[in-house]
Design an enzyme around this catalytic site. Structure first.
Site, short mmCIF file in Angstrom:
data_model
loop_
_atom_site.label_atom_id
_atom_site.label_comp_id
_atom_site.label_asym_id
_atom_site.label_seq_id
_atom_site.Cartn_x
_atom_site.Cartn_y
_atom_site.Cartn_z
N LYS A 1 0.65 -1.30 0.03
CA LYS A 1 -0.03 0.05 0.18
C LYS A 1 0.85 1.22 -0.23
CE LYS A 1 -0.70 0.16 5.03
NZ LYS A 1 -1.42 -0.40 6.04
N ARG B 1 -8.00 -0.19 16.77
CA ARG B 1 -8.31 -0.04 15.40
C ARG B 1 -9.44 -0.84 15.09
NH1 ARG B 1 -4.58 1.12 10.46
NH2 ARG B 1 -4.85 -1.10 9.90
C1 LIG Z 1 -0.87 -1.43 6.65
C2 LIG Z 1 -1.26 -2.74 7.31
C3 LIG Z 1 -0.23 -3.69 7.40
C4 LIG Z 1 1.12 -3.50 7.15
O1 LIG Z 1 1.71 -2.74 8.00
P1 LIG Z 1 3.34 -2.05 8.07
O2 LIG Z 1 3.49 -1.38 9.26
O3 LIG Z 1 3.58 -1.38 6.67
O4 LIG Z 1 4.09 -3.35 7.95
C5 LIG Z 1 -0.66 -4.90 7.96
N1 LIG Z 1 -2.07 -4.88 8.20
C6 LIG Z 1 -2.96 -3.97 8.15
C7 LIG Z 1 -4.55 -4.32 8.36
C8 LIG Z 1 -2.52 -2.81 7.39
O5 LIG Z 1 -3.47 -2.03 7.44
#
Ligand SMILES: *Cc1c(COP(=O)(O)O)cnc(C)c1O
Length: 354
Positions: A35, A130
């Site tokens: 992302k 969250r």
């Molecule tokens: C963005 C995200 C991740 C990855 O997180 P990083 O800190 O970039 O490793 C994993 N799980 C969810 C649900 C996310 O939104």
């Protein structure tokens, strides 16, 4: 065109391979999260080349883009879905993170309509506040979800460090394992996956203290940036020179360090403060808040100081630098996570994959 953002594929791949084997040593499968680079297909493909099986992204548009450019997946949708995107979820996504029974039912109906059966990882909130069913209610809610038609609950997961900044530890991760065991005991069903977390949870693997049973990590920041913002550190063994940014100087003049006149707020509601250092050599870069997060970028020339940025201009103090810059020169930066995100999102930044 400038500004440009450079992604060094081989360096990203080095991080991916290292982290994949680190995870594998603890019995954890690594999902590669795309992302922060908006699902950039060349980067996604480079991750697949490292033997990463599942690619995760929070935006359905990014997953569609990757699929349409020929990347096979499987794909995981990281952001719990909106009603309005369930058609696409059923057709483009293999694993969906979900935290709500109504959405689960609706996805089941939509999937059945397309003769599909969506795989779901049901999210549990173990404290960060969250997404996820609150851990005390998880067993009963997930047990209900198991009976919904058109979907298959393949596991449970959690996400820490993103809202409350809660740091993953043995106690909150252990909670997840207990919840899975209790669901299996009460329902007689098997859940294959416990998706334990993101980059913020890596220290548990490094220390060998990850509770047994957690078998999947979803990693983005540590692969792409080599950093771990929640724990405020560089990830040991990963490189941070993966993404480099370049912006052009459009004005270079000697000006005072303190403005003339009464000082109000800037366009982002901030009141700037100034220290009087006399006259300084100041450059204006043709880049701004719309393209990067100026608080999360680091000049490769250590003697440059970033003073302030507005939407389209970034002011830098070049006085201490040993380099004699001139208008038209480019200044290079290493980018933190939020700047990488903005640079890849901004249509005004040219993406260069090396
Ligand atoms: C963005 C995200 C991740 C990855 O997180 P990083 O800190 O970039 O490793 C994993 N799980 C969810 C649900 C996310 O939104």
């Amino acid at each position: 065109m400038y500004p440009k953002v450079y992604a060094y594929l081989e360096r990203i791949q080095e991080n991916a391979k290292y982290l994949k084997s680190l995870c594998a040593d603890s019995g954890v499968e690594m999902v590669g999260v795309t992302k922060v680079v908006c699902g950039e297909p060349t980067i996604a493909r480079a991750l697949k080349e490292c033997g990463i099986n599942i690619l995760g992204d929070s935006r359905i548009q990014n997953i569609k883009k990757m699929r349409n450019s020929g990347i096979k997946g499987p794909f995981m949708l990281l952001r719990i879905p909106m009603f309005s995107e369930l058609d696409d979820v059923a057709n483009y996504v293999d694993y969906t993170l979900i935290s709500d029974l109504e959405i689960t039912k609706k996805l089941g109906t939509v999937s059945s309509k397309f003769n599909k059966r969506s795989k779901i990882i049901y999210m549990v909130d173990v404290g960060d506040l969250r997404e996820g069913v609150w851990f005390e209610k998880a067993v009963s809610e997930i047990s209900k979800a198991l009976d919904i038609e058109g979907i298959e609950i393949v596991g449970i997961g959690t996400n820490l460090g993103c809202f409350g900044g809660v740091i993953p530890d043995e106690s909150n991760m252990g909670r997840l394992v207990k919840i899975k065991e209790e669901i299996q005991r009460e329902t007689g069903r098997t859940l294959d996956i416990i998706s334990g977390g993101n980059t913020a949870a890596l220290p548990l693997i490094e220390a060998g203290s990850l509770p047994k049973g957690i078998n999947q990590f979803r990693l983005g920041e540590s692969i792409i940036c080599g950093t771990d913002a929640t724990n405020n550190r560089n990830v040991p063994g990963a490189r941070q020179d993966t993404i480099i940014f370049e912006a052009e100087i459009v004005e270079l003049k000697v000006k005072p360090s303190v403005p003339y006149g009464n000082i109000g707020y800037d366009s982002f509601g901030r009141k700037p403060t100034f220290e009087d250092k006399g006259n300084r050599i100041k450059g204006i870069l043709a880049v701004g808040e719309q393209d990067v997060d100026p608080t999360s970028m680091h000049p490769l020339d250590d003697d440059i100081e970033i003073l302030h940025a507005s939407s389209d201009h970034t002011i830098v103090d070049l006085t201490e630098s040993k380099v004699r810059y001139k208008v038209g020169d480019k200044i290079r930066f290493r980018l933190g996570y939020s700047s990488v995100l903005r640079a890849f999102t901004s249509p005004y930044v040219e993406k260069v994959i090396l």
